[in-house]
Scaffold this active site. Structure first.
Site, PDB file in Angstrom:
ATOM      1  N   LYS A  13       0.823  -1.199   0.000  1.00  6.48           N
ATOM      2  CA  LYS A  13       0.000   0.000   0.000  1.00  6.48           C
ATOM      3  C   LYS A  13       0.872   1.270   0.000  1.00  6.48           C
ATOM      4  CE  LYS A  13      -2.343  -0.771   3.788  1.00  6.48           C
ATOM      5  NZ  LYS A  13      -1.951  -2.120   4.246  1.00  6.48           N
ATOM      6  N   ARG A  88      -9.676   0.828   8.787  1.00  9.87           N
ATOM      7  CA  ARG A  88      -9.227  -0.524   9.089  1.00  9.87           C
ATOM      8  C   ARG A  88     -10.255  -1.300   9.901  1.00  9.87           C
ATOM      9  NH1 ARG A  88      -3.497   0.515   8.676  1.00  9.87           N
ATOM     10  NH2 ARG A  88      -2.231  -1.292   9.177  1.00  9.87           N
ATOM     11  N   ARG A 127      11.381  -6.001   4.837  1.00  7.62           N
ATOM     12  CA  ARG A 127      11.140  -4.558   4.668  1.00  7.62           C
ATOM     13  C   ARG A 127      12.078  -3.726   5.533  1.00  7.62           C
ATOM     14  NH1 ARG A 127       5.229  -2.056   5.027  1.00  7.62           N
ATOM     15  NH2 ARG A 127       5.287  -2.584   7.224  1.00  7.62           N
ATOM     16  N   ARG A 159      11.266  -1.520  11.087  1.00  9.80           N
ATOM     17  CA  ARG A 159      10.199  -1.162  12.022  1.00  9.80           C
ATOM     18  C   ARG A 159      10.065  -2.232  13.092  1.00  9.80           C
ATOM     19  NH1 ARG A 159       5.026   0.333   8.398  1.00  9.80           N
ATOM     20  NH2 ARG A 159       4.038  -0.926   9.997  1.00  9.80           N
ATOM     21  N   ARG A 170      -0.448  -8.750  13.543  1.00 12.45           N
ATOM     22  CA  ARG A 170      -1.048  -7.834  12.563  1.00 12.45           C
ATOM     23  C   ARG A 170      -1.896  -8.581  11.548  1.00 12.45           C
ATOM     24  NH1 ARG A 170       4.217  -5.193  10.785  1.00 12.45           N
ATOM     25  NH2 ARG A 170       3.068  -4.113   9.139  1.00 12.45           N
TER      26      ARG A 170
END
Ligand code: ADP
Ligand code: ZN
Length: 217
Positions: A13, A88, A127, A159, A170
């Site tokens: 996204k 969300r 990531r 992160r 998540r």
């Protein structure tokens, strides 16, 4: 251009939002980025949000709804935006509909990006982000110890919520609380499903094709 970019964590996204922003000069509204900024600046909001985020849980609805309301009130954002990571939950979507109504905003599309779970876990573990320019990397084995950004020289970091435990949480949260929104938006005829498994440039093209096709209708 008034678009919601929707999909599970790690689907791309953020990456696709940045490309769309370049294309349409839209305002990129990422609740994740806004919250991380608040955490970095240790504002009241940030302090409150941090524990939820680090664990991979959602920040309470009223907090993020307040954030979005503030941003969408600016004239610039109202006309031309990409919403990334919001809504969300069903209550967030309902609050957003009410806000659109109040501000006279007509949503164009909800772009729903999809990839399978295995690929999500794979992407999130690879990531990395740049502290300087925010560039998102998906590192290969060779780049495993990439320290500085090739674009701006900024520091590269991972992160906290991209570590295995929060990632699992998540995905769970996504399935329980966010996935029901697909049905919610399907009913409005604004939902455009896009296969996010391909490479970045190709997915971007799929999104543009979908947007233009819808415009001609
Ligand atoms: P990703 O899409 O990769 O999971 P984001 O950067 O969008 O990551 O969000 C990171 C974290 O910020 C989420 O796990 C959650 O704790 C919080 N967050 C972001 N957007 C929302 C939202 N709309 N509602 C509640 N929490 C949110
Ligand atoms: Zn950088």
């Amino acid at each position: 251009m008034k678009i919601i970019l929707f999909g599970p964590p790690g689907v791309g996204k953020g990456t696709q939002a940045k490309l769309l922003v370049e294309e349409f000069h839209s305002v990129h509204i990422s609740t994740g980025d806004l919250l991380r900024e608040a955490v970095k600046n240790k504002t009241n909001l940030g302090l409150k949000a941090k524990t939820y985020m680090d664990a991979g849980n959602l920040v309470p609805d009223e907090v993020v709804i307040g954030l979005i309301e503030e941003v969408l009130r600016s004239d610039e954002a109202r006309e031309n935006f990409i919403l990334d990571g919001f809504p969300r939950t069903i209550p967030q979507a309902a609050a957003l509909d009410a806000l659109f109504e109040k501000l006279g905003i007509q949503l164009d599309n909800v772009i729903s990006l999809d990839v399978d779970n295995e690929e999500i876990i794979n992407r999130l573990s690879r990531r990395r982000l740049c502290r300087g320019c925010g560039r998102i990397y998906t590192i290969t084995k060779v780049e495993a110890d990439l320290k500085t950004c090739t674009q701006c020289g900024g520091e590269i970091y991972q992160r906290d919520d991209d570590k295995p435990e929060p990632v699992r949480r998540r995905l769970e949260v996504y399935q329980q609380q966010t996935q029901p929104l697909i049905e919610y938006y399907r009913k409005t005829n604004r939902l455009v499903p896009i296969d996010g498994m391909d490479e970045i440039g190709y997915v971007h093209k799929l999104i543009l094709d979908a947007i233009y096709k819808d415009r001609k209708k």
